[in-house]
Design a protein around this motif. Structure first.
Motif, PDB file in Angstrom:
ATOM      1  N   TYR A  72       0.971  -1.222  -0.179  1.00  0.00           N
ATOM      2  CA  TYR A  72       0.077  -0.102   0.014  1.00  0.00           C
ATOM      3  C   TYR A  72       0.922   1.330   0.022  1.00  0.00           C
ATOM      4  CZ  TYR A  72      -3.231  -3.553   1.430  1.00  0.00           C
ATOM      5  OH  TYR A  72      -4.055  -4.599   1.532  1.00  0.00           O
ATOM      6  N   ALA A  73       0.510   2.174  -0.744  1.00  0.00           N
ATOM      7  CA  ALA A  73       0.935   3.512  -0.463  1.00  0.00           C
ATOM      8  C   ALA A  73       0.222   4.457   0.484  1.00  0.00           C
ATOM      9  CB  ALA A  73       1.021   4.200  -2.034  1.00  0.00           C
ATOM     10  N   ARG A  74       0.903   4.872   1.248  1.00  0.00           N
ATOM     11  CA  ARG A  74       0.549   5.769   2.292  1.00  0.00           C
ATOM     12  C   ARG A  74       1.460   6.973   2.548  1.00  0.00           C
ATOM     13  NH1 ARG A  74      -3.092   3.020   1.173  1.00  0.00           N
ATOM     14  NH2 ARG A  74      -4.377   1.763   2.478  1.00  0.00           N
ATOM     15  N   PHE A 257      -6.006  13.635   6.325  1.00  0.00           N
ATOM     16  CA  PHE A 257      -5.422  12.327   6.084  1.00  0.00           C
ATOM     17  C   PHE A 257      -6.344  11.396   5.497  1.00  0.00           C
ATOM     18  CE2 PHE A 257      -2.225  12.941  10.160  1.00  0.00           C
ATOM     19  CZ  PHE A 257      -1.947  13.867   9.365  1.00  0.00           C
ATOM     20  N   THR A 258      -6.189  11.243   4.384  1.00  0.00           N
ATOM     21  CA  THR A 258      -6.930   9.984   3.721  1.00  0.00           C
ATOM     22  C   THR A 258      -5.775   9.012   2.957  1.00  0.00           C
ATOM     23  OG1 THR A 258      -6.581  11.366   1.648  1.00  0.00           O
ATOM     24  CG2 THR A 258      -8.609  11.480   2.851  1.00  0.00           C
ATOM     25  N   SER A 259      -6.394   7.878   2.514  1.00  0.00           N
ATOM     26  CA  SER A 259      -5.424   6.735   2.208  1.00  0.00           C
ATOM     27  C   SER A 259      -5.386   6.886   0.760  1.00  0.00           C
ATOM     28  CB  SER A 259      -5.956   5.483   2.628  1.00  0.00           C
ATOM     29  OG  SER A 259      -5.912   5.447   3.759  1.00  0.00           O
ATOM     30  N   ILE A 260      -4.321   6.621   0.002  1.00  0.00           N
ATOM     31  CA  ILE A 260      -4.003   6.419  -1.428  1.00  0.00           C
ATOM     32  C   ILE A 260      -4.480   5.204  -1.909  1.00  0.00           C
ATOM     33  CG2 ILE A 260      -2.341   6.235  -3.163  1.00  0.00           C
ATOM     34  CD1 ILE A 260      -0.527   8.425  -1.596  1.00  0.00           C
ATOM     35  N   GLU A 261      -5.428   5.026  -3.069  1.00  0.00           N
ATOM     36  CA  GLU A 261      -5.967   3.770  -3.371  1.00  0.00           C
ATOM     37  C   GLU A 261      -4.876   3.303  -4.378  1.00  0.00           C
ATOM     38  OE1 GLU A 261      -7.830   1.841  -2.017  1.00  0.00           O
ATOM     39  OE2 GLU A 261      -8.440   3.057  -0.389  1.00  0.00           O
ATOM     40  N   GLY A 262      -4.528   4.150  -5.309  1.00  0.00           N
ATOM     41  CA  GLY A 262      -3.655   3.547  -6.426  1.00  0.00           C
ATOM     42  C   GLY A 262      -2.064   3.309  -6.081  1.00  0.00           C
TER      43      GLY A 262
END
Ligand SMILES: Cc1cc2nc3c(=O)[nH]c(=O)nc-3n(C[C@H](O)[C@H](O)[C@H](O)COP(=O)(O)OP(=O)(O)OC[C@H]3O[C@@H](n4cnc5c(N)ncnc54)[C@H](O)[C@@H]3O)c2cc1C
Ligand code: FES
Length: 364
Positions: A72-74, A257-262
């Motif tokens: 995951y990219a965070r 603060f959100t999470s990257i999906e790609g």
């Protein structure tokens, strides 16, 4: 509209490039039961690339499982401060049910290597001499801690921090903030609020806390509801104070603060012979003349040419790639990081922008 053909490029497999740098973890410090600070030693060859401003963040590839699909990219804000800390440090708090944060909290160890994208982000003071009003809840303390330390060390203004936590056990950086107050008693004020004792922050409480305090810029980081409350409180305070208070133009910056999906670590260069527009790109004091294919985003075009362009999520969320379109036209699949006024003023997200009319002129 002017279209030219791009030069032929390599085969499909050769067109996939991996972005970022493998950084060794030099230290892991447990801040609370659910939060750790992870420090990276930046090799000499990458020091310039990893220079940053207080409040910016890095994006980490988290190998949270055995398969490629478990990477995951965070993004994590830097809790270290430029000029004060040799290492680059992030502070990660476990998100219940989250896929990547818990892995970092439980598994990050000195000696391991993590792949990291260069610092990015716009949540940073325009001037460290400004009077700053900082609001943080939970892990939102991370970027404002960096801003406060940098401003106290290198600036001259007053810094007020309102730090909100659920209870004393959840408090991150409590001791280090108290030490900063001891060192800068005339410039630094910290107000700690524990929601277990005072309840959630309200707009009225925001106004009481901010009333009479000097501020040229405000920075707010925490859950969406918290940021809405602070913004509403500051807006009401301004309305009550009117123009006399002189705060009506002071900007209120928020960091969501959100999470990257790609996967922003992978760059696929375009196939051969694609029709392209001519574009002039002003970036970091240099001017680049590039061919900008109609199917490509500007960030991908610049990365493909090895040009250091500001970016992180590459999905229109973080705003790092915000730039101004001075000539030509583009279309954007996502404009989440832009306010309607930004779009009216000609700002674009270079990670989303694909050209529809040229020649184009873009300034970062
Ligand atoms: C600019 C920026 C800076 C940041 N800085 C920090 C920082 O300093 N410190 C920090 O701790 N965090 C920071 N973050 C947040 C961080 O990037 C991650 O979003 C956070 O760690 C959660 O990631 P996760 O993989 O653990 O959670 P995720 O797996 O992304 O889950 C997030 C939430 O969604 C729920 N969820 C997960 N999967 C699903 C699903 N399939 N369907 C429905 N719900 C689901 C989870 O239960 C959880 O509540 C920052 C984010 C940004 C954009
Ligand atoms: S790189 Fe995040 S919005 Fe463009």
């Amino acid at each position: 509209m002017s279209l030219t053909d791009t030069a032929p490029t390599a085969s499909a497999a050769d067109r996939i490039r991996e972005l970022g740098v493998d950084l060794p973890v030099s230290r892991v410090v447990r801040e609370t039961a659910d939060a750790v600070s992870i420090s990276f030693a930046v090799p000499d060859a990458h020091v310039e690339e990893f220079s940053y401003r207080p409040g910016q963040f890095v994006t980490v590839r988290v190998p949270a499982g055995p398969g490629d699909g478990d990477r995951y990219a965070r993004s994590y804000s830097l809790s270290s401060a430029p000029g004060l800390d040799r290492e680059l440090t992030i502070t990660v708090k476990r998100t219940p049910g989250g896929r990547a944060s818990g892995w970092l909290v439980d598994n990050a160890r000195e000696g391991m290597t993590l792949r990291v994208l260069a610092p990015a982000g716009l949540f940073t003071p325009a001037d460290l001499d400004h009077d700053l009003l900082l609001w943080a809840a939970g892990s939102g303390i991370t970027p404002v801690f960096s801003i406060a330390r940098a401003a106290l060390a290198r600036g001259a203004g007053a810094v007020t921090l309102v730090a909100c936590h659920r209870d004393a056990e959840q408090e991150i950086f409590g001791d280090r903030l108290a030490e900063l107050v001891r060192r800068h008693p005339d410039r630094f004020t910290v107000i700690t609020r524990l929601s277990s004792e005072t309840g959630r922050l309200t707009s009225d409480a925001v106004q009481d806390l901010a009333a009479g305090r000097p501020w040229d810029e405000a920075f707010v980081c925490g859950p969406a509801g918290f940021m809405d409350t602070v913004r509403a409180g500051l807006r009401e305070l301004r309305e009550k104070a009117g123009a006399a208070a002189g705060t009506d133009a002071a900007p209120v910056h928020v960091e969501e603060f959100t999470s990257i999906e790609g996967d922003p670590f992978v760059l696929e260069e375009l196939a051969t012979g694609t029709a392209a527009f001519e574009a002039t790109v002003a970036l970091d004091g240099a001017t680049h003349e590039v061919e900008w294919p109609a199917q490509a985003t500007l960030v991908d075009v610049l990365l493909g040419r090895g040009i250091r362009v500001p970016y992180s999520c590459r999905e229109g969320d973080c705003g790092s790639c915000m730039s101004k379109l001075r000539r030509g036209r583009v279309e954007m699949a996502c404009t989440d990081a832009l306010e309607p006024e930004d779009i009216e003023d000609g700002y674009i997200l270079a990670c989303q922008a694909r050209p529809t009319e040229g020649p184009l002129d873009v300034e970062f």
